[in-house]
Design a protein around this motif. Structure first.
Motif, PDB file in Angstrom:
ATOM      1  N   UNK A   5     -18.839 -31.795 -25.331  1.00 35.18           N
ATOM      2  CA  UNK A   5     -18.842 -31.333 -24.082  1.00 35.18           C
ATOM      3  C   UNK A   5     -18.570 -32.100 -23.048  1.00 35.18           C
ATOM      4  N   UNK A   6     -17.920 -31.820 -22.301  1.00 32.07           N
ATOM      5  CA  UNK A   6     -17.544 -32.302 -20.835  1.00 32.07           C
ATOM      6  C   UNK A   6     -18.098 -31.888 -19.516  1.00 32.07           C
ATOM      7  N   UNK A   7     -18.660 -32.870 -18.753  1.00 36.69           N
ATOM      8  CA  UNK A   7     -19.098 -32.357 -17.560  1.00 36.69           C
ATOM      9  C   UNK A   7     -18.508 -33.237 -16.337  1.00 36.69           C
ATOM     10  N   UNK A   8     -17.948 -32.430 -15.261  1.00 37.75           N
ATOM     11  CA  UNK A   8     -17.461 -33.373 -14.328  1.00 37.75           C
ATOM     12  C   UNK A   8     -18.340 -33.343 -13.012  1.00 37.75           C
ATOM     13  N   UNK A   9     -17.833 -34.054 -12.073  1.00 40.13           N
ATOM     14  CA  UNK A   9     -18.738 -34.546 -10.767  1.00 40.13           C
ATOM     15  C   UNK A   9     -19.079 -33.274  -9.972  1.00 40.13           C
ATOM     16  N   UNK A  10     -18.494 -32.055 -10.216  1.00 40.91           N
ATOM     17  CA  UNK A  10     -18.559 -30.775  -9.627  1.00 40.91           C
ATOM     18  C   UNK A  10     -19.855 -29.890 -10.196  1.00 40.91           C
ATOM     19  N   UNK A  11     -20.229 -30.468 -11.335  1.00 43.30           N
ATOM     20  CA  UNK A  11     -20.906 -29.783 -12.396  1.00 43.30           C
ATOM     21  C   UNK A  11     -20.155 -28.619 -13.272  1.00 43.30           C
ATOM     22  N   UNK A  12     -18.838 -28.715 -13.321  1.00 39.79           N
ATOM     23  CA  UNK A  12     -18.209 -27.735 -14.358  1.00 39.79           C
ATOM     24  C   UNK A  12     -18.384 -28.445 -15.584  1.00 39.79           C
ATOM     25  N   UNK A  13     -18.839 -27.267 -16.554  1.00 39.49           N
ATOM     26  CA  UNK A  13     -18.878 -27.795 -17.997  1.00 39.49           C
ATOM     27  C   UNK A  13     -17.957 -27.215 -18.662  1.00 39.49           C
ATOM     28  N   UNK A  14     -17.534 -27.685 -19.865  1.00 40.68           N
ATOM     29  CA  UNK A  14     -16.450 -27.153 -20.860  1.00 40.68           C
ATOM     30  C   UNK A  14     -16.714 -28.055 -22.013  1.00 40.68           C
ATOM     31  N   UNK A  15     -16.339 -27.154 -23.278  1.00 41.90           N
ATOM     32  CA  UNK A  15     -16.596 -27.782 -24.367  1.00 41.90           C
ATOM     33  C   UNK A  15     -15.759 -26.984 -25.719  1.00 41.90           C
ATOM     34  N   UNK A  16     -15.855 -27.572 -26.956  1.00 42.83           N
ATOM     35  CA  UNK A  16     -15.104 -26.945 -27.946  1.00 42.83           C
ATOM     36  C   UNK A  16     -16.237 -27.237 -29.019  1.00 42.83           C
TER      37      UNK A  16
END
Length: 259
Positions: A170-181
């Motif tokens: 899981x990846x979370x960036x500073x704007x709150x966008x989350x993505x993952x595999x």
């Protein structure tokens, strides 16, 4: 894929807080807290009279998530999802969805009992005196979160549903966008957003799962909503979601990876 229990160091919980009035809400649009908002640690007795630990989160709108352990063991065996109704110092929740990861089943449950704000909830499961529960308010875990910036990073762990328990990043960036595999061989992806919730110990989360050809992507190619708990001391996050038709839930527990 063979299911696995996720072993964690945090005891399971529910939540509580309030102002002592009889109405569940004061204000509009979910902007004010219910009397039970927060996180609790405790246990309940299942239908086989076995003890299970519980981690619970009650949202400001009185919706709740109860993560429970396997019988006599640590980790998580399932999730209960429902909504509390309050009357004086009593509460009840009917039609709870119980997602049992160990048995790969869904069922319904009922909780009822009494509470003391910011202290505890106690009562019975399925209206049975042989299935008592007791949940203690955790003041430390119930503190307001510290904003999206504390979540930024990459996490690795397991996602568990009724049918699978698979490796997930899981990846979370500073704007709150989350993505993952999700997965290692038949991979699928998800993306969405984490939203800060004022005066609450949790974040709201919205995800869209997308599978490749021939994959089921855990709970199908659909959108899900849920919550995220940030465990700063252990550098880990908990994400729990339920799909829109209430046929499955997904639980991700992952630790932050070093930069």
């Amino acid at each position: 894929m063979k299911k696995q229990c996720v072993v964690v160091g945090l005891a399971l919980a529910l939540c509580g807080c309030g102002d002592g009035s009889d109405d569940i809400f004061s204000g509009v649009d979910g902007s004010s807290s219910s009397r039970l908002t927060g996180v609790y640690s405790g246990s309940f007795t299942d239908e086989n009279l076995s003890q299970r630990s519980v981690l619970g989160i009650i949202e400001k709108n009185s919706n709740f998530w109860l993560l429970y352990s396997p019988s006599g063991s640590s980790g998580y065996a399932g999730v209960m999802r429902g909504r509390f109704s309050l009357s004086s110092n009593n509460f009840n929740a009917n039609g709870i969805r119980n997602y049992n990861f160990d048995l790969n089943t869904t069922s319904t449950a009922v909780l009822n009992g009494s509470y003391t704000a910011e202290r505890n909830l106690q009562g019975n499961v399925n209206n049975s005196i042989n299935q008592p529960f007791n949940l203690i308010y955790n003041s430390e875990l119930s503190q307001d979160h510290t904003g999206i910036s504390s979540l930024v990073g990459r996490y690795s762990g397991l996602t568990t549903t009724l049918l699978n328990s698979v490796t997930t990043t899981v990846n979370i960036d500073s704007s709150g966008v989350i993505s993952g595999i999700v997965g290692e061989q038949e991979k699928c992806a998800f993306a969405g957003r984490v939203s800060s919730e004022n005066n609450a110990p949790y974040y709201k989360i919205h995800l869209v799962f997308t599978g490749s050809a021939g994959t089921n992507c855990l709970i199908g190619e659909q959108e899900v909503d849920g919550i995220l708990l940030n465990q700063i001391e252990s550098q880990s996050i908990y994400i729990v979601t339920e799909n829109s038709n209430q046929q499955d839930a997904a639980l991700f527990i992952g630790r932050k990876l070093a930069d």
